[in-house]
Design a protein around this motif. Sequence first.
Motif, mmCIF file in Angstrom:
data_model
loop_
_atom_site.group_PDB
_atom_site.id
_atom_site.type_symbol
_atom_site.label_atom_id
_atom_site.label_comp_id
_atom_site.label_asym_id
_atom_site.label_seq_id
_atom_site.Cartn_x
_atom_site.Cartn_y
_atom_site.Cartn_z
ATOM 1 N N UNK A 302 13.475 29.985 -13.702
ATOM 2 C CA UNK A 302 14.319 31.030 -14.268
ATOM 3 C C UNK A 302 13.726 31.600 -15.548
ATOM 4 N N UNK A 303 13.238 30.713 -16.402
ATOM 5 C CA UNK A 303 12.614 31.157 -17.650
ATOM 6 C C UNK A 303 11.361 31.982 -17.359
ATOM 7 N N UNK A 304 10.559 31.519 -16.401
ATOM 8 C CA UNK A 304 9.334 32.223 -16.042
ATOM 9 C C UNK A 304 9.640 33.605 -15.460
ATOM 10 N N UNK A 305 10.696 33.701 -14.663
ATOM 11 C CA UNK A 305 11.071 34.987 -14.079
ATOM 12 C C UNK A 305 11.482 35.991 -15.164
ATOM 13 N N UNK A 306 12.250 35.534 -16.135
ATOM 14 C CA UNK A 306 12.773 36.429 -17.179
ATOM 15 C C UNK A 306 11.685 36.817 -18.177
ATOM 16 N N UNK A 307 10.879 35.829 -18.584
ATOM 17 C CA UNK A 307 9.913 36.062 -19.663
ATOM 18 C C UNK A 307 8.465 36.048 -19.173
ATOM 19 N N UNK A 308 8.230 36.393 -17.909
ATOM 20 C CA UNK A 308 6.877 36.331 -17.344
ATOM 21 C C UNK A 308 5.883 37.184 -18.130
ATOM 22 N N UNK A 309 6.296 38.392 -18.520
ATOM 23 C CA UNK A 309 5.382 39.289 -19.248
ATOM 24 C C UNK A 309 4.947 38.676 -20.573
ATOM 25 N N UNK A 310 5.927 38.181 -21.309
ATOM 26 C CA UNK A 310 5.635 37.608 -22.619
ATOM 27 C C UNK A 310 4.819 36.320 -22.500
ATOM 28 N N UNK A 311 5.135 35.502 -21.500
ATOM 29 C CA UNK A 311 4.408 34.241 -21.306
ATOM 30 C C UNK A 311 2.944 34.517 -20.942
ATOM 31 N N UNK A 312 2.698 35.504 -20.074
ATOM 32 C CA UNK A 312 1.327 35.847 -19.687
ATOM 33 C C UNK A 312 0.536 36.360 -20.886
ATOM 34 N N UNK A 313 1.175 37.178 -21.718
ATOM 35 C CA UNK A 313 0.497 37.689 -22.909
ATOM 36 C C UNK A 313 0.164 36.556 -23.878
ATOM 37 N N UNK A 322 0.748 42.814 -17.822
ATOM 38 C CA UNK A 322 0.897 43.338 -16.461
ATOM 39 C C UNK A 322 0.847 42.246 -15.404
ATOM 40 N N UNK A 323 0.332 41.100 -15.782
ATOM 41 C CA UNK A 323 0.273 39.988 -14.827
ATOM 42 C C UNK A 323 1.648 39.363 -14.603
ATOM 43 N N UNK A 324 2.622 39.710 -15.441
ATOM 44 C CA UNK A 324 3.954 39.129 -15.326
ATOM 45 C C UNK A 324 4.593 39.383 -13.975
ATOM 46 N N UNK A 325 4.479 40.608 -13.466
ATOM 47 C CA UNK A 325 5.073 40.923 -12.164
ATOM 48 C C UNK A 325 4.375 40.171 -11.035
ATOM 49 N N UNK A 326 3.074 39.944 -11.182
ATOM 50 C CA UNK A 326 2.339 39.166 -10.188
ATOM 51 C C UNK A 326 2.860 37.736 -10.156
ATOM 52 N N UNK A 327 3.108 37.181 -11.336
ATOM 53 C CA UNK A 327 3.651 35.825 -11.422
ATOM 54 C C UNK A 327 5.018 35.760 -10.739
ATOM 55 N N UNK A 328 5.841 36.793 -10.938
ATOM 56 C CA UNK A 328 7.168 36.807 -10.305
ATOM 57 C C UNK A 328 7.048 36.803 -8.778
ATOM 58 N N UNK A 329 6.038 37.487 -8.257
ATOM 59 C CA UNK A 329 5.833 37.499 -6.808
ATOM 60 C C UNK A 329 5.366 36.137 -6.290
ATOM 61 N N UNK A 333 6.610 30.524 -4.254
ATOM 62 C CA UNK A 333 5.611 29.493 -3.939
ATOM 63 C C UNK A 333 5.608 28.408 -5.002
ATOM 64 N N UNK A 334 5.687 28.801 -6.271
ATOM 65 C CA UNK A 334 5.689 27.839 -7.370
ATOM 66 C C UNK A 334 6.905 26.927 -7.280
ATOM 67 N N UNK A 335 8.044 27.470 -6.882
ATOM 68 C CA UNK A 335 9.288 26.701 -6.829
ATOM 69 C C UNK A 335 9.272 25.620 -5.752
ATOM 70 N N UNK A 336 8.574 25.861 -4.640
ATOM 71 C CA UNK A 336 8.625 24.889 -3.531
ATOM 72 C C UNK A 336 7.458 23.912 -3.528
#
Length: 414
Positions: A302-313, A322-329, A333-336
């Motif tokens: 949940x944290x990664x989904x919300x703050x993916x952009x900031x975490x990637x930066x 810009x990699x944040x949206x890729x992480x969300x996609x 896979x990461x969850x399972x």
Amino acid sequence: MENSSKRVLLKNTLFLYILTFSSQVLGLITIPYQTRVLSPEMYGVVGVALSVMTFISLVLDFGIILSVTPKVASHADDIAYISRIYGNVFLLKGVIALACGVVLACVCLSSPYYRQFFVLYALYYIAYVAAAMLPDYLYRGLEQMKVITVRTVAIRAFATACTFVFLHSDADVLALPACLLIGNVAALVICLRYDRRTFGIRPFRPTFSAVKELVGDSLPFFFSRISSTVYSTANPIVLNAFFSGMSVVGFYAASEKFLSVSKSVVSPIADSLYPYMVKNKDFSLVKKVLQVTMPFILLGSGILFIFADQICAFVFGVGYESAGMIVRCLLPAIMVIVPSYIICFPVLVPLGLSAQANFSNFIGLCVQLASLAFLVLTGNLTVYTVCLATSAAEVSVFLYRVIAVARYRKGLLQ
């Protein structure tokens, strides 16, 4: 007795974590030095050689670490049985190593590019063969991971130190495989002596029928590992083919680190649970592990989904937002990953479902390749759809394993 078994499990898990992360930490120490003393061209040559050796190491293992570990765990008190396996594995790996060596030599000698680096490839190959001959399956099956961990970390530390001592320019590049070779051969000699003195192992003369049986038992595990490797490495190849030189390839490579870290975190748990579960079939422990880990996974996701952009930066640097949206996609896979790894060999094999455990990776391969083919043919291939295809593959693998467990739930301890 039960508490003692769990203490052994905890200790082996700890040593597997040390084994897993020592490779990453020591590798990170030498990479900045290598990139500075080697030219980009020579560093690329070493990188290609290591990629080739990584694939060859899968062939050299031949799935033996997965097929033989439960055999050793189930016959931990039968030294005669283990000694027979010991001799059969050495013969089989020796034959595979010889065949791979002939193929590699033919490829190197027939190509002008590879011919000029023949000695480099030869030294790396012999070093990887020595590592492949280490009886990891024995220590995992007997739950004695301290033995192989101490020796492996010592080898890696030796190779790391030698890199700084002997590598100063492109002319010294052979020092890299030479140091690795010395360390691996020393470790093999020490382990063979240790196995004889500590466990009393005296390898029996292998028989054709026994080796043939070993091949039959290991082949499904080998195809499973190859399938898993192919579908997990297909994305960079496809993206580089369609978007070569574009930033999205780098964004994907960075984003995929979250997935690889997830696998690195759960792998020692699954690997240490595997022999423990074969011997004890303590399915209630698996439930407890999942009950403890899943809330953290859901919260972290949940944290990664919300703050993916900031975490990637923050992790990769400015410009990687810009990699944040890729992480969300990649998030499904990461969850399972954690429950999927834990359910696989540690649960399915003790239930007698090794065929389903192996076939699950083939399911992932089919879903991944079919999805990529569909995206290419319909003109919908983007870095985001590729990541969604990866998520679909990982979720498919997970669901197949869950369904396999559910169908045989009567074998679980309630």
